[in-house]
Design a protein around this motif. Structure first.
Motif, PDB file in Angstrom:
ATOM      1  N   THR A 218       0.831  -1.209   0.000  1.00 51.62           N
ATOM      2  CA  THR A 218       0.000   0.000   0.000  1.00 51.62           C
ATOM      3  C   THR A 218       0.861   1.254   0.000  1.00 51.62           C
ATOM      4  O   THR A 218       1.910   1.297   0.635  1.00 51.62           O
ATOM      5  CB  THR A 218      -0.910   0.028   1.244  1.00 51.62           C
ATOM      6  OG1 THR A 218      -0.107  -0.141   2.424  1.00 51.62           O
ATOM      7  CG2 THR A 218      -1.936  -1.086   1.184  1.00 51.62           C
ATOM      8  N   ARG A 219       0.398   2.246  -0.703  1.00 51.41           N
ATOM      9  CA  ARG A 219       1.051   3.556  -0.656  1.00 51.41           C
ATOM     10  C   ARG A 219       0.695   4.246   0.652  1.00 51.41           C
ATOM     11  O   ARG A 219      -0.363   4.004   1.238  1.00 51.41           O
ATOM     12  CB  ARG A 219       0.620   4.422  -1.838  1.00 51.41           C
ATOM     13  CG  ARG A 219       1.100   3.879  -3.186  1.00 51.41           C
ATOM     14  CD  ARG A 219       0.692   4.792  -4.331  1.00 51.41           C
ATOM     15  NE  ARG A 219       1.112   4.236  -5.611  1.00 51.41           N
ATOM     16  CZ  ARG A 219       2.327   4.420  -6.152  1.00 51.41           C
ATOM     17  NH1 ARG A 219       3.212   5.171  -5.512  1.00 51.41           N
ATOM     18  NH2 ARG A 219       2.628   3.864  -7.305  1.00 51.41           N
ATOM     19  N   SER A 220       1.578   5.104   1.092  1.00 53.90           N
ATOM     20  CA  SER A 220       1.370   5.771   2.387  1.00 53.90           C
ATOM     21  C   SER A 220       0.058   6.523   2.451  1.00 53.90           C
ATOM     22  O   SER A 220      -0.588   6.583   3.506  1.00 53.90           O
ATOM     23  CB  SER A 220       2.535   6.729   2.672  1.00 53.90           C
ATOM     24  OG  SER A 220       3.698   6.022   2.957  1.00 53.90           O
ATOM     25  N   HIS A 221      -0.367   7.081   1.327  1.00 51.71           N
ATOM     26  CA  HIS A 221      -1.566   7.916   1.343  1.00 51.71           C
ATOM     27  C   HIS A 221      -2.817   7.174   0.888  1.00 51.71           C
ATOM     28  O   HIS A 221      -3.870   7.793   0.717  1.00 51.71           O
ATOM     29  CB  HIS A 221      -1.345   9.163   0.491  1.00 51.71           C
ATOM     30  CG  HIS A 221      -0.217  10.028   0.978  1.00 51.71           C
ATOM     31  ND1 HIS A 221      -0.218  10.592   2.235  1.00 51.71           N
ATOM     32  CD2 HIS A 221       0.960  10.390   0.406  1.00 51.71           C
ATOM     33  CE1 HIS A 221       0.902  11.293   2.410  1.00 51.71           C
ATOM     34  NE2 HIS A 221       1.639  11.172   1.321  1.00 51.71           N
ATOM     35  N   ASP A 222      -2.726   5.857   0.731  1.00 53.82           N
ATOM     36  CA  ASP A 222      -3.912   5.064   0.419  1.00 53.82           C
ATOM     37  C   ASP A 222      -4.878   5.077   1.603  1.00 53.82           C
ATOM     38  O   ASP A 222      -4.453   5.128   2.762  1.00 53.82           O
ATOM     39  CB  ASP A 222      -3.529   3.618   0.095  1.00 53.82           C
ATOM     40  CG  ASP A 222      -2.925   3.456  -1.289  1.00 53.82           C
ATOM     41  OD1 ASP A 222      -3.026   4.415  -2.086  1.00 53.82           O
ATOM     42  OD2 ASP A 222      -2.361   2.392  -1.574  1.00 53.82           O
ATOM     43  N   SER A 245      -0.948   8.240   8.085  1.00 50.57           N
ATOM     44  CA  SER A 245      -1.392   9.270   9.032  1.00 50.57           C
ATOM     45  C   SER A 245      -1.449   8.734  10.457  1.00 50.57           C
ATOM     46  O   SER A 245      -0.889   9.318  11.378  1.00 50.57           O
ATOM     47  CB  SER A 245      -2.742   9.845   8.605  1.00 50.57           C
ATOM     48  OG  SER A 245      -3.744   8.849   8.590  1.00 50.57           O
ATOM     49  N   TYR A 246      -2.126   7.627  10.641  1.00 48.40           N
ATOM     50  CA  TYR A 246      -2.166   7.006  11.965  1.00 48.40           C
ATOM     51  C   TYR A 246      -0.985   6.067  12.175  1.00 48.40           C
ATOM     52  O   TYR A 246      -0.411   5.990  13.256  1.00 48.40           O
ATOM     53  CB  TYR A 246      -3.470   6.221  12.137  1.00 48.40           C
ATOM     54  CG  TYR A 246      -4.623   7.008  12.745  1.00 48.40           C
ATOM     55  CD1 TYR A 246      -4.578   8.395  12.882  1.00 48.40           C
ATOM     56  CD2 TYR A 246      -5.778   6.357  13.164  1.00 48.40           C
ATOM     57  CE1 TYR A 246      -5.632   9.099  13.428  1.00 48.40           C
ATOM     58  CE2 TYR A 246      -6.841   7.057  13.720  1.00 48.40           C
ATOM     59  CZ  TYR A 246      -6.772   8.425  13.847  1.00 48.40           C
ATOM     60  OH  TYR A 246      -7.827   9.121  14.399  1.00 48.40           O
ATOM     61  N   GLY A 247      -0.615   5.316  11.126  1.00 47.67           N
ATOM     62  CA  GLY A 247       0.426   4.298  11.260  1.00 47.67           C
ATOM     63  C   GLY A 247       1.787   4.844  11.628  1.00 47.67           C
ATOM     64  O   GLY A 247       2.520   4.248  12.420  1.00 47.67           O
ATOM     65  N   PHE A 432      -6.009  14.070   8.951  1.00 45.34           N
ATOM     66  CA  PHE A 432      -6.926  13.232   8.181  1.00 45.34           C
ATOM     67  C   PHE A 432      -6.941  13.626   6.705  1.00 45.34           C
ATOM     68  O   PHE A 432      -6.651  14.766   6.340  1.00 45.34           O
ATOM     69  CB  PHE A 432      -8.323  13.293   8.779  1.00 45.34           C
ATOM     70  CG  PHE A 432      -9.114  14.558   8.469  1.00 45.34           C
ATOM     71  CD1 PHE A 432     -10.325  14.483   7.805  1.00 45.34           C
ATOM     72  CD2 PHE A 432      -8.656  15.818   8.870  1.00 45.34           C
ATOM     73  CE1 PHE A 432     -11.067  15.633   7.534  1.00 45.34           C
ATOM     74  CE2 PHE A 432      -9.384  16.964   8.611  1.00 45.34           C
ATOM     75  CZ  PHE A 432     -10.604  16.875   7.938  1.00 45.34           C
ATOM     76  N   SER A 433      -7.304  12.681   5.848  1.00 40.59           N
ATOM     77  CA  SER A 433      -7.314  12.941   4.406  1.00 40.59           C
ATOM     78  C   SER A 433      -8.494  13.817   4.009  1.00 40.59           C
ATOM     79  O   SER A 433      -8.342  14.784   3.252  1.00 40.59           O
ATOM     80  CB  SER A 433      -7.378  11.620   3.637  1.00 40.59           C
ATOM     81  OG  SER A 433      -6.292  10.786   3.971  1.00 40.59           O
TER      82      SER A 433
END
Length: 580
Positions: A218-222, A245-247, A432-433
């Motif tokens: 997965t991409r970081s921003h997925d 973001s959380y990870g 958050f996105s």
């Protein structure tokens, strides 16, 4: 990532084999090797990686350390029930079970990367397996509290467009009652002992599932995770977070605020439907290699909390300010906590009186932090900082936190405004996105160069942030702006008060005045209420500015709260103004 593994595993092996170092020291150095890599991203020293997945890049690293000959001092996951049952999983065991769970979701439930799943479960081990399994399979996870009604569940199924729902025997009937309105739902998974027509049984499927699973890249921003906000008005919004973001964003939280190492056992009492469960029960502890401790805790009972802290080697404890208020009323000095060294709280402001009573009763300070579902920790009283009781602490990297006016301009120190996070020229990666499917609400959070939290506060000369109240909670009485939290804190200092909520109430002369709703301590319930109300008013006048005292006082048995335990001032305020 392979390059990074090659660089840190030999160093960790050297640390583990060194006879001159204690195991506790080993754990702290291991935490430095693993956690500091991601904390350096929070500090802006390194770029956010293009690809990141918490399951493979964090949890599976701890598994590799176990395989090379040395486990952390505690299990990765430790669950206990009110009946004395226990579940303990190492990182390796948890990894294997989460891979099996990922295969259950993919093969039995027919879910694919990008699909959405709603999980409405109490504090049971399966919730943690599902959480991580969704990361492994690229499925977007929508947690919900087990206190939801059928109407709540229907809204979440429709809004999320989830293809699968996971719940237990208790809530399955509520789900079935709204199936006609859930056009996107394809499969239903039940967690429990028995079978139910039309439902897949998680336990049975897990027993035959393969542990052979390759984690999705997965991409970081997925998109990874969506929490529904509790909401003070209107329907809950869907807060979307990415894998990074959380990870990655909780690395500083875990290390600096929660003060966690692999030697620590972290107990966070939050419900699984609240984002605080991500803060204190998933990402922060595990990125530090600490043990996630969970009590199923069907109800918040101070006696159970005290007994659990006494019995188990819990080093770090987190509960909401409401929980701490209940605990100090119970008098925790009757217990002995041999392992407890660090306490934290968040979710709403902590009254200074509660901070003082907890320290007196236990000898441990409470490190208050401040964040939202939309963020990781924004401000906190970090380990080693001077604690100012009542303060939210100082900004936590990578956030630049300022107090701004209605135009987005930074106000002078000491002046009240909106607590805001700078998002220009660079938006913090751990914010958050978006509000999913709600671009208008997303855009409304921005003003000038800042993301607006919606909370009012001020910054003192030392850079500490002080909470005043939600923007909608501020009371404007005869030109005086009054924050409810300060009045509530003043009331809490009186021995008669267990809890208090302060709201505006209509007044023909002043426009609105301060009204206090007060829950009394048992010893004061039989007192003359008129005299007691006057006594509380005089008390507030002495503790804070006289104009802030509650001109109206109403005694109640309980205060309305959200499912996350926050006092719903808007409900009380609505009733007051409905009388006009």
């Amino acid at each position: 990532m392979r390059t990074f593994l090659k660089s840190w595993i030999p160093q960790c092996l050297w640390i583990l084999r060194s006879p001159s170092r204690t195991f506790h020291g080993n754990n702290r150095l291991l935490t430095f090797q693993i956690t500091s890599h991601y904390e350096s991203i929070n500090q802006g020293e390194k770029e956010v990686p293009e690809y990141f997945n918490f399951a493979s890049d964090v949890l599976d690293k701890w598994t590799q350390l176990e395989k090379v000959g040395r486990k952390p001092a505690n299990p990765a996951f430790w669950w206990v029930s009110d009946k004395g049952e226990e579940v303990k999983w190492s990182f390796e065991e948890f990894g294997s079970l989460s891979k099996k769970t990922a295969n259950v979701l993919s093969e039995a439930c027919g879910l694919r990367r990008g699909d959405r799943i709603v999980a409405i479960l109490p504090r049971v081990p399966e919730w943690w397996l599902l959480n991580v399994a969704c990361m492994r399979a690229g499925i977007i996870f929508f947690p919900g509290t087990s206190q939801l009604t059928a109407k709540d569940i229907l809204y979440r199924l429709q809004a999320s467009k989830a293809k699968c729902i996971v719940t237990n025997d208790t809530l399955a009937p509520a789900v079935e009652s709204v199936l006609s309105g859930s056009e996107f739902l394809k499969s239903k998974l039940i967690v429990g002992q028995g079978s139910r027509d039309g439902w897949l049984n998680f336990k049975e499927l897990l027993a035959v599932a393969s542990a052979d699973h390759i984690c999705i890249k997965t991409r970081s921003h997925d998109p990874m995770l969506v929490y529904f906000t509790s909401g003070t008005t209107g329907f809950p919004k869907m807060v979307l977070h990415s894998y990074s973001s959380y990870g990655i964003g909780f690395a500083t939280t875990g290390r600096r605020w929660l003060d966690l190492t692999p030697s620590d056992v972290m107990w966070n009492t939050s419900d699984t439907g609240w984002a605080k469960s991500a803060y204190g029960s998933v990402f922060s502890p595990w990125i530090c290699g600490a043990c996630v401790f969970i009590h199923n805790l069907p109800q918040f009972q101070p006696e159970v909390i005290g007994q659990t802290l006494s019995k188990y080697p819990i080093t770090t404890f987190c509960t909401a300010p409401t929980g701490f208020r209940m605990l100090v009323q119970h008098d925790m000095s009757r217990y002995r906590f041999p392992s407890l060294k660090h306490c934290v709280t968040g979710g709403e402001a902590l009254n200074p009186e509660v901070f003082s009573q907890w320290r007196t009763q236990t000898g441990v300070d409470i490190h208050e932090g401040y964040g939202q579902t939309e963020t990781v920790a924004i401000c906190a009283n970090l380990k080693g900082m001077k604690i100012k009781p009542g303060s939210l602490g100082k900004p936590v990297p990578p956030y630049d936190v300022q107090i701004v006016d209605e135009h987005g301009a930074v106000v002078p120190q000491g002046e009240e405004g909106t607590i805001a996070v700078r998002v220009k020229p660079t938006r913090p990666f751990c914010l958050f996105s978006e509000y999913l499917d709600n671009p208008e609400k997303t855009a409304a959070t921005l003003c000038g160069d800042f993301y607006l939290t919606g909370d009012r506060g001020f910054m003192d000369k030392e850079g500490y942030i002080w909470f005043v109240g939600r923007a909608d909670d501020i009371i404007n009485s005869a030109g005086y702006r009054i924050g409810p939290f300060e009045v509530e804190s003043a009331l809490m200092e009186h021995p008669a008060v267990v809890e208090a909520a302060v709201v505006s109430s209509p007044d023909p002369v002043r426009g609105e005045v301060v009204k206090a709703f007060v829950v009394l301590a048992p010893l004061y319930e039989s007192r003359d209420q008129k005299k007691l109300a006057l006594e509380l008013q005089q008390h507030v006048k002495k503790v804070t500015a006289p104009y802030k005292y509650p001109r109206k006082v109403e005694f109640v048995k309980e205060l309305p709260k959200t499912v996350t335990g926050k006092i719903q001032r808007n409900v009380l305020r609505g009733k007051e103004w409905a009388k006009v």
